[in-house]
Design a protein around this motif. Structure first.
Motif, PDB file in Angstrom:
ATOM      1  N   ARG A 138       0.709   4.865   8.966  1.00  0.00           N
ATOM      2  CA  ARG A 138       1.255   3.508   8.824  1.00  0.00           C
ATOM      3  C   ARG A 138       2.606   3.362   9.535  1.00  0.00           C
ATOM      4  NH1 ARG A 138      -2.294   1.864   5.139  1.00  0.00           N
ATOM      5  NH2 ARG A 138      -2.761   3.188   3.363  1.00  0.00           N
ATOM      6  N   ILE A 166       2.532   9.623   1.253  1.00  0.00           N
ATOM      7  CA  ILE A 166       2.215   8.358   1.901  1.00  0.00           C
ATOM      8  C   ILE A 166       1.541   8.654   3.235  1.00  0.00           C
ATOM      9  CG2 ILE A 166       4.002   7.021   0.738  1.00  0.00           C
ATOM     10  CD1 ILE A 166       5.722   7.344   3.235  1.00  0.00           C
ATOM     11  N   ASP A 167       0.739   7.720   3.690  1.00  0.00           N
ATOM     12  CA  ASP A 167      -0.021   7.896   4.926  1.00  0.00           C
ATOM     13  C   ASP A 167       0.912   7.731   6.124  1.00  0.00           C
ATOM     14  OD1 ASP A 167      -1.754   7.872   7.069  1.00  0.00           O
ATOM     15  OD2 ASP A 167      -3.083   6.347   6.226  1.00  0.00           O
ATOM     16  N   GLU A 216       0.891   4.277  -2.728  1.00  0.00           N
ATOM     17  CA  GLU A 216       0.622   5.681  -2.370  1.00  0.00           C
ATOM     18  C   GLU A 216       1.645   6.641  -2.964  1.00  0.00           C
ATOM     19  OE1 GLU A 216      -1.592   4.995   1.916  1.00  0.00           O
ATOM     20  OE2 GLU A 216       0.565   5.340   1.893  1.00  0.00           O
ATOM     21  N   LYS A 232       2.442   7.087  -5.922  1.00  0.00           N
ATOM     22  CA  LYS A 232       1.848   7.700  -7.122  1.00  0.00           C
ATOM     23  C   LYS A 232       0.997   8.925  -6.786  1.00  0.00           C
ATOM     24  CE  LYS A 232      -0.725   6.520 -11.307  1.00  0.00           C
ATOM     25  NZ  LYS A 232       0.134   7.226 -12.222  1.00  0.00           N
ATOM     26  N   THR A 233       0.452   8.986  -5.566  1.00  0.00           N
ATOM     27  CA  THR A 233      -0.400  10.116  -5.176  1.00  0.00           C
ATOM     28  C   THR A 233       0.398  11.334  -4.731  1.00  0.00           C
ATOM     29  OG1 THR A 233      -0.600   9.547  -2.824  1.00  0.00           O
ATOM     30  CG2 THR A 233      -2.139   8.464  -4.361  1.00  0.00           C
ATOM     31  N   MET A 272       0.829  -1.208   0.000  1.00  0.00           N
ATOM     32  CA  MET A 272       0.000   0.000   0.000  1.00  0.00           C
ATOM     33  C   MET A 272       0.865   1.259   0.000  1.00  0.00           C
ATOM     34  SD  MET A 272      -3.312  -0.859   2.322  1.00  0.00           S
ATOM     35  CE  MET A 272      -4.141   0.635   1.783  1.00  0.00           C
ATOM     36  N   VAL A 273       1.945   1.245   0.778  1.00  0.00           N
ATOM     37  CA  VAL A 273       2.853   2.399   0.803  1.00  0.00           C
ATOM     38  C   VAL A 273       3.426   2.641  -0.589  1.00  0.00           C
ATOM     39  CG1 VAL A 273       5.065   3.250   1.696  1.00  0.00           C
ATOM     40  CG2 VAL A 273       3.390   2.241   3.261  1.00  0.00           C
ATOM     41  N   ASN A 313       7.508  13.015   2.801  1.00  0.00           N
ATOM     42  CA  ASN A 313       6.322  13.444   2.054  1.00  0.00           C
ATOM     43  C   ASN A 313       6.560  14.783   1.367  1.00  0.00           C
ATOM     44  OD1 ASN A 313       4.473  11.353   2.123  1.00  0.00           O
ATOM     45  ND2 ASN A 313       3.566  12.001   4.051  1.00  0.00           N
TER      46      ASN A 313
END
Length: 123
Positions: free
Chosen positions: A23, A19-20, A13, A15-16, A9-10, A44
């Protein structure tokens, strides 16, 4: 969610452009063989700078995934088209280290010369 799913998932992310941080442990870090070790907030910020230079973000495609003890290792490739018409394609090895089910560290190994040649980064 398992460790492998979290690590994947990281990577998705990226691509966005962010990352959150939930986590990660509060003192989690993102280390790179480019010569930096950043907090997740700092990483980030860097990821956002790279993202702004692309047409649609940096797509990371995972390959082999291995889990050993507290670590998930993922081979991956990336692709991005930059707004200036330059292509970015790289190969990676990511090591995701967990404390229980939360990330404490990501270690990223890539062709750092290609990153600096492709993106407009101050060294």
């Amino acid at each position: 969610m398992g460790r492998q799913e979290t690590a994947l998932m990281v990577l998705g992310e990226i691509k966005t452009g962010a990352i959150d941080p939930a986590r990660f442990e509060p003192d989690g870090i993102w280390w790179s063989n480019a010569g930096f070790s950043l907090s997740i907030a700092e990483f980030n910020g860097l990821l956002g700078l790279l993202h702004e230079q692309t047409e649609a973000g940096i797509a990371v495609t995972p390959g082999r995934v291995l889990e050993v003890d507290d670590t998930v290792v993922i081979e991956a490739t990336s692709h991005a088209m930059l707004r200036n018409g330059t292509r970015y394609d790289n190969r990676y090895a990511f090591l995701f280290r967990f404390e229980d089910e939360v990330l404490s560290e990501v270690r990223e190994y890539s062709d750092t010369a290609h990153v600096f040649q492709t993106f407009d980064l101050q060294t």
